[in-house]
Design a protein around this motif. Structure first.
Motif, PDB file in Angstrom:
ATOM      1  N   GLU A 794      14.278  -5.789   7.523  1.00 29.69           N
ATOM      2  CA  GLU A 794      15.701  -6.054   7.687  1.00 29.69           C
ATOM      3  C   GLU A 794      15.967  -7.212   8.640  1.00 29.69           C
ATOM      4  O   GLU A 794      16.974  -7.908   8.533  1.00 29.69           O
ATOM      5  CB  GLU A 794      16.413  -4.791   8.187  1.00 29.69           C
ATOM      6  N   ASN A 795      15.053  -7.428   9.592  1.00 27.81           N
ATOM      7  CA  ASN A 795      15.221  -8.546  10.528  1.00 27.81           C
ATOM      8  C   ASN A 795      14.640  -9.847   9.981  1.00 27.81           C
ATOM      9  O   ASN A 795      14.475 -10.819  10.718  1.00 27.81           O
ATOM     10  CB  ASN A 795      14.588  -8.208  11.878  1.00 27.81           C
ATOM     11  N   ASN A 796      14.275  -9.826   8.679  1.00 25.64           N
ATOM     12  CA  ASN A 796      13.740 -10.983   7.950  1.00 25.64           C
ATOM     13  C   ASN A 796      12.289 -11.315   8.304  1.00 25.64           C
ATOM     14  O   ASN A 796      11.730 -12.279   7.755  1.00 25.64           O
ATOM     15  CB  ASN A 796      14.611 -12.230   8.164  1.00 25.64           C
ATOM     16  N   ASP A 797      11.655 -10.549   9.196  1.00 27.87           N
ATOM     17  CA  ASP A 797      10.230 -10.717   9.436  1.00 27.87           C
ATOM     18  C   ASP A 797       9.444 -10.084   8.291  1.00 27.87           C
ATOM     19  O   ASP A 797       9.888  -9.099   7.684  1.00 27.87           O
ATOM     20  CB  ASP A 797       9.818 -10.054  10.757  1.00 27.87           C
ATOM     21  N   TRP A 798       8.277 -10.643   8.031  1.00 31.47           N
ATOM     22  CA  TRP A 798       7.427 -10.104   6.964  1.00 31.47           C
ATOM     23  C   TRP A 798       6.370  -9.178   7.561  1.00 31.47           C
ATOM     24  O   TRP A 798       5.762  -9.496   8.587  1.00 31.47           O
ATOM     25  CB  TRP A 798       6.752 -11.235   6.188  1.00 31.47           C
ATOM     26  N   VAL A 799       6.180  -8.049   6.907  1.00 26.68           N
ATOM     27  CA  VAL A 799       5.156  -7.086   7.330  1.00 26.68           C
ATOM     28  C   VAL A 799       4.162  -6.910   6.188  1.00 26.68           C
ATOM     29  O   VAL A 799       4.516  -6.972   5.016  1.00 26.68           O
ATOM     30  CB  VAL A 799       5.769  -5.726   7.716  1.00 26.68           C
ATOM     31  N   THR A 800       2.898  -6.696   6.561  1.00 26.40           N
ATOM     32  CA  THR A 800       1.825  -6.488   5.581  1.00 26.40           C
ATOM     33  C   THR A 800       1.311  -5.066   5.720  1.00 26.40           C
ATOM     34  O   THR A 800       0.907  -4.655   6.818  1.00 26.40           O
ATOM     35  CB  THR A 800       0.684  -7.492   5.803  1.00 26.40           C
ATOM     36  N   VAL A 801       1.331  -4.327   4.622  1.00 26.95           N
ATOM     37  CA  VAL A 801       0.935  -2.918   4.658  1.00 26.95           C
ATOM     38  C   VAL A 801      -0.178  -2.661   3.644  1.00 26.95           C
ATOM     39  O   VAL A 801       0.061  -2.718   2.427  1.00 26.95           O
ATOM     40  CB  VAL A 801       2.129  -1.994   4.338  1.00 26.95           C
ATOM     41  N   PRO A 802      -1.411  -2.411   4.092  1.00 26.65           N
ATOM     42  CA  PRO A 802      -2.451  -1.917   3.169  1.00 26.65           C
ATOM     43  C   PRO A 802      -2.071  -0.506   2.720  1.00 26.65           C
ATOM     44  O   PRO A 802      -1.832   0.374   3.560  1.00 26.65           O
ATOM     45  CB  PRO A 802      -3.718  -1.915   4.023  1.00 26.65           C
ATOM     46  N   TYR A 803      -2.022  -0.279   1.423  1.00 24.00           N
ATOM     47  CA  TYR A 803      -1.453   0.972   0.922  1.00 24.00           C
ATOM     48  C   TYR A 803      -2.295   2.188   1.309  1.00 24.00           C
ATOM     49  O   TYR A 803      -1.752   3.290   1.451  1.00 24.00           O
ATOM     50  CB  TYR A 803      -1.291   0.902  -0.596  1.00 24.00           C
ATOM     51  N   ARG A 804      -3.584   2.014   1.484  1.00 28.37           N
ATOM     52  CA  ARG A 804      -4.399   3.141   1.939  1.00 28.37           C
ATOM     53  C   ARG A 804      -3.967   3.602   3.330  1.00 28.37           C
ATOM     54  O   ARG A 804      -3.975   4.802   3.630  1.00 28.37           O
ATOM     55  CB  ARG A 804      -5.876   2.757   1.957  1.00 28.37           C
ATOM     56  N   GLU A 805      -3.605   2.650   4.165  1.00 23.93           N
ATOM     57  CA  GLU A 805      -3.151   3.021   5.511  1.00 23.93           C
ATOM     58  C   GLU A 805      -1.809   3.739   5.448  1.00 23.93           C
ATOM     59  O   GLU A 805      -1.527   4.614   6.259  1.00 23.93           O
ATOM     60  CB  GLU A 805      -3.049   1.769   6.386  1.00 23.93           C
ATOM     61  N   ARG A 806      -0.971   3.345   4.492  1.00 23.24           N
ATOM     62  CA  ARG A 806       0.323   4.013   4.373  1.00 23.24           C
ATOM     63  C   ARG A 806       0.136   5.473   3.958  1.00 23.24           C
ATOM     64  O   ARG A 806       0.801   6.365   4.489  1.00 23.24           O
ATOM     65  CB  ARG A 806       1.202   3.291   3.362  1.00 23.24           C
ATOM     66  N   ILE A 807      -0.760   5.716   3.005  1.00 21.21           N
ATOM     67  CA  ILE A 807      -0.988   7.106   2.571  1.00 21.21           C
ATOM     68  C   ILE A 807      -1.689   7.888   3.682  1.00 21.21           C
ATOM     69  O   ILE A 807      -1.255   8.964   4.076  1.00 21.21           O
ATOM     70  CB  ILE A 807      -1.829   7.139   1.281  1.00 21.21           C
ATOM     71  N   ASN A 808      -2.817   7.348   4.139  1.00 21.80           N
ATOM     72  CA  ASN A 808      -3.557   7.926   5.272  1.00 21.80           C
ATOM     73  C   ASN A 808      -3.759   9.437   5.107  1.00 21.80           C
ATOM     74  O   ASN A 808      -3.492  10.221   6.026  1.00 21.80           O
ATOM     75  CB  ASN A 808      -2.832   7.624   6.589  1.00 21.80           C
ATOM     76  N   ALA A 809      -4.196   9.843   3.928  1.00 22.21           N
ATOM     77  CA  ALA A 809      -4.380  11.265   3.641  1.00 22.21           C
ATOM     78  C   ALA A 809      -5.839  11.666   3.848  1.00 22.21           C
ATOM     79  O   ALA A 809      -6.754  10.849   3.673  1.00 22.21           O
ATOM     80  CB  ALA A 809      -3.961  11.574   2.207  1.00 22.21           C
ATOM     81  N   PHE A 810      -6.058  12.916   4.212  1.00 21.77           N
ATOM     82  CA  PHE A 810      -7.417  13.380   4.506  1.00 21.77           C
ATOM     83  C   PHE A 810      -8.320  13.347   3.284  1.00 21.77           C
ATOM     84  O   PHE A 810      -9.540  13.294   3.407  1.00 21.77           O
ATOM     85  CB  PHE A 810      -7.368  14.804   5.077  1.00 21.77           C
ATOM     86  N   TRP A 811      -7.730  13.381   2.071  1.00 21.24           N
ATOM     87  CA  TRP A 811      -8.552  13.445   0.860  1.00 21.24           C
ATOM     88  C   TRP A 811      -9.036  12.073   0.404  1.00 21.24           C
ATOM     89  O   TRP A 811      -9.740  11.971  -0.609  1.00 21.24           O
ATOM     90  CB  TRP A 811      -7.778  14.122  -0.272  1.00 21.24           C
ATOM     91  N   MET A 812      -8.694  11.021   1.120  1.00 23.77           N
ATOM     92  CA  MET A 812      -9.146   9.689   0.750  1.00 23.77           C
ATOM     93  C   MET A 812     -10.539   9.447   1.323  1.00 23.77           C
ATOM     94  O   MET A 812     -10.837   9.826   2.452  1.00 23.77           O
ATOM     95  CB  MET A 812      -8.180   8.621   1.245  1.00 23.77           C
ATOM     96  N   PHE A 813     -11.386   8.777   0.520  1.00 22.55           N
ATOM     97  CA  PHE A 813     -12.783   8.573   0.928  1.00 22.55           C
ATOM     98  C   PHE A 813     -12.988   7.158   1.476  1.00 22.55           C
ATOM     99  O   PHE A 813     -12.296   6.241   1.117  1.00 22.55           O
ATOM    100  CB  PHE A 813     -13.709   8.801  -0.267  1.00 22.55           C
TER     101      PHE A 813
END
Length: 813
Positions: A794-813
């Motif tokens: 919203e402040n017009n800055d760009w953010v980079t999000v690796p989707y694995r980090e967003r999920i961050n679930a215990f079942w991910m290997f």
């Protein structure tokens, strides 16, 4: 007791929402605290069950995760021995199957490295070696033909394995989660069979299948799978004359690998896909049929024996009927390979009727709660399955309808019709929120379609299939005739469902979350409201209006760019509001494509129906393989590529034009095409259409498969014009791309490599990564990070999000 069970179920749900494994010491402390609370705090004993459920869920999940293949054994030749525990699935030039209770070692005589593994394997073969083979595809030259053997019973292979890693994309199917729920410890491919029995070139003979001595020492599960494979092959022999044999396979042995994509689309559009898999519904039908047979048997007993003799049987009548029905349901579940859904249905049936046998008045809701507690005690991770919520929600809403019709004084047929209609619409309304949230969507026509399809499949098709399986060992002719009748019933089903083929499915997207919440709330009110028919009618109309309503996306929303995790390939999408720009479509897979699994779900979730511009860098499959699926799912604006002659499409194609600049209100695209400026012929990779995309003040350079020599030519021609904030590395980060010369001129803040996990190409090459890092750029790799999302805040800055980090679930290997 009810509060204890509610607390336990709530604890399991809380842990999975939280999504983080507890350290072992913390779990032990929770167990100790729960004992203390239960012993000394009688008023809050429910809290002890809540703590136990959290600790047990974490411990159970960690045990499952730790059983996966160790990193040190990945991508190495290993010898594995185990038994085949699934029906092999043949698609084009690959056979996929599962191997259970497997051991791995480096050589036949070396120590065992790991045991008890559940493996998912692929074996590349020549189609002509199989009975149901078709003409070998044109790309068969790329598949190395090997000697294969009949895939049944105990087997030994030379394999290459990797951990159960899957591609992770926003709104896409999470294969890794599915592998975790199946208990798969590793995936890989067969390099060679070192067993003795060879497959027949023409057809797999029934005699070979009957040799179930290959399961010696492997247990009953191996024998059951061998029996399922035998039935599957017997049904395959009828596929030439009976077009609906793939559906009969699904209803008899739970094998859905042969169902055509068009059939799946029809079932999805009509909301009847649940019928074409052995699930809780089918287990319940078999249980009901078995109870009917038992009732008929006891009626005959009443007529044959004297009344005094019959009265002595009465105490055993109820017990024997229920256990006979449960045995039949258990057998049918075994025929389906003991799928999770059938196990859950068996537990629900057993708990419900055991409570009845206890001769205590236990309310239906309490019985359902007991069943949920038992299921989650045996498998806390069951809450990860949407099927768990669908099953219990469906049974729960049916309790209300069943209870309301118990005292109905109307005629038998009128009572049946009224109850059936009520059940259909309540299930339809009650399950809407879960179906929408799961991404399955809600069909406009499912209410009408299921009203006919469920009785047709449940009362006609499934009993016919079951009778056919019973008579198969005794008479092949009778079996064939029964299958013909079953095929006819499915033909009726298809003709009926075809009426609703053109109706679309409602799906949730980012702009409809508020509507979904409203539907959820109204659904609960409709189900729970005891009377007030006029109010209920108004609420039903309101839900219908909400389902039909489709809001327009706000074009003033912030732009977003996603580099998808598609394995060894490339697919990029930029969106703003309801507009989309796509660069490359990813590869085609043996079943489906990257576009089908990542691009299409993502764009649908964003509410997009039209792709303004589609750039296919060049003709290689790992960049163009999903084009057909995109064309089918969306309307296309301009289609531009570096190699028009290599694309198979009916849409007008433009050749990439060097120096072209396309400006829209939300993006700017600059095109670079090296064949237009090169004095020498270039390779196919260097025909890639390079694009510099600028949106929201952020620039991204998309290189396709451009290699080192072409990079130098590009830089010499355009120099600092190529400067960009983000570089999507060419050729997936091969050693022969992303040169220092290019990086020095582009000067990116971020370099993104789109590559496959543990692929045979070993991309990205360490040298390419080192060149990016040494220049100060932050490096991302889709194989490790999943999809990379670049989004303007919203402040017009760009953010980079690796989707694995967003999920961050215990079942991910």
């Amino acid at each position: 007791m009810r509060s204890w069970m509610i607390a336990y179920v709530a604890g399991v749900v809380v842990f999975h929402v939280w999504g983080t494994l507890l350290p072992v010491a913390y779990s032990a402390i929770l167990f100790v605290i729960s004992i203390v609370v239960f012993t000394f705090q009688s008023r809050v004993r429910w809290l002890s069950f809540f703590l136990v459920s959290v600790a047990w869920s974490s411990t159970y999940s960690e045990l499952n995760k730790n059983s996966t293949l160790d990193y040190q054994y990945e991508s190495k030749n290993l010898i594995t021995s185990g038994y085949v525990c699934s029906i092999p699935k043949l698609k084009d030039t690959v056979v996929s199957f599962e191997l259970c209770d497997s051991t791995i070692r480096y050589t036949p005589n070396s120590p065992v490295l790991a045991e008890g593994l559940h493996l998912t394997l692929s074996w590349y073969v020549d189609r002509s070696t199989f009975a149901n083979s078709k003409k070998t595809p044109s790309n068969a030259h790329a598949v190395k033909q090997r000697d294969t053997k009949h895939i049944i019973g105990k087997q030994t292979f030379v394999v290459r394995l990797k951990r159960p890693h899957g591609m992770v994309n926003p709104y896409g199917f999470v294969y890794e989660k599915w592998l975790f729920r199946k208990g798969v410890n590793a995936v890989g491919y067969v390099k060679q069979s070192i067993s003795n029995t060879k497959i027949h070139a023409e057809q797999i003979p029934v005699e070979a299948i009957n040799e179930l001595s290959t399961c010696e020492g492997a247990g009953v599960a191996c024998l059951v799978t061998g029996f399922r494979i035998r039935i599957n092959e017997r049904l395959s022999a009828l596929s030439g004359t009976l077009p609906h044999i793939p559906l009969i396979k699904a209803l008899s042995v739970g094998f859905r690998g042969d169902i055509a994509p068009d059939a799946w689309t029809l079932f999805k559009h009509t909301g009847t896909q649940h019928l074409i898999a052995i699930s809780g519904l089918h287990i319940g039908l078999v249980f009901g049929i078995a109870m009917g047979i038992a009732a008929l048997f006891w009626r005959m007993i009443n007529r044959v024996f004297a009344r005094t003799k019959v009265e002595s049987f009465n105490t055993q009548k109820q017990f024997s009927s229920i256990f006979f029905a449960l045995g039949c349901a258990l057998t049918y579940s075994a025929m389906a390979g003991f799928l999770v859904s059938t196990q859950r249905a068996l537990i629900m049936l057993a708990v419900y009727y055991v409570c009845g046998l206890a001769r205590k008045h236990i309310k239906p809701n309490t019985r359902l709660l007991i069943a949920a507690t038992v299921v989650l005690l045996l498998d806390p991770n069951a809450v990860l399955d949407y099927g768990f919520w669908l099953s219990f929600m469906a049974v729960w809403v049916l309790f209300f309808i069943t209870a309301s019709h118990v005292k109905d004084k109307s005629g038998r047929m009128a009572k049946w019709f009224k109850a059936s209609t009520s059940m259909q619409w309540v299930i339809f309304i009650g399950l809407c929120p879960i179906l929408l949230a799961s991404g399955m969507g809600v069909s406009y026509t499912s209410l009408i379609a299921n009203f006919v399809a469920i009785p047709l499949v449940g009362v006609v098709t499934v009993p016919l299939v079951l009778v056919g399986l019973v008579v198969m060992p005794f008479s092949s002719w009778v079996f064939d005739q029964i299958m013909i009748i079953a095929n006819t019933s499915l033909e009726w089903l298809f003709r009926f469902l075809a009426v609703f083929r053109e109706f679309e499915v409602v799906s949730i997207n980012d702009e409809t979350r508020v509507i979904t919440a409203a539907i959820s709330l109204l659904s609960l009110v409709i189900i729970l409201l005891p009377g007030w028919r006029s109010v209920k009618l108004w609420l039903v109309i309101t839900v219908g209006m909400l389902l039909w309503f489709k809001p327009n996306n706000d074009n003033s929303s912030k732009p977003e760019l996603v580099i998808f995790d598609v394995g060894q390939g490339l697919a990029v999408a930029a969106v703003k509001g309801n507009q989309a720009f796509v660069y490359d479509t990813g590869p085609a897979y043996r079943v489906g494509s990257a576009a089908q699994r990542s691009l299409v779900p993502y764009l649908n979730a964003k509410g997009i129906s039209h792709i303004e511009m589609l750039i296919v860098s060049h003709g290689d499959d790992d960049h163009s393989g999903g084009l057909a699926d995109l064309e089918q799912a969306f309307s296309l604006g301009r289609l531009i590529t570096g190699q028009p002659e290599r694309l198979s499409t009916q849409h007008p194609v433009e050749r990439c034009e060097n120096g072209l600049t396309k400006t829209a209100h939300w993006y700017k695209a600059q095109f670079y095409y090296l064949p237009a400026i090169s004095a020498r012929p270039l390779s196919a990779n260097n025909h890639s259409c390079v694009v510099k995309l600028t949106l929201g003040g952020r620039s991204v350079l998309l290189m396709g498969d451009i290699e080192k020599q072409a990079e130098r030519l590009l830089v010499s021609q355009y120099g600092d014009d190529l400067k960009a904030d983000v570089l999507v590395a060419g050729h997936h980060g091969s050693k022969n791309a992303t040169s220092q010369y290019l990086i020095d001129h582009v000067m990116p803040d971020q370099v993104i490599f789109s590559a496959g996990y543990k692929s045979r190409f070993n991309h990205p090459h360490p040298d390419a990564v080192e060149r990016a890092v040494s220049n100060g750029a932050k490096v991302f790799n889709t194989a490790e990070s999943g999809a990379i999302i670049l989004k303007q805040a919203e402040n017009n800055d760009w953010v980079t999000v690796p989707y694995r980090e967003r999920i961050n679930a215990f079942w991910m290997f």
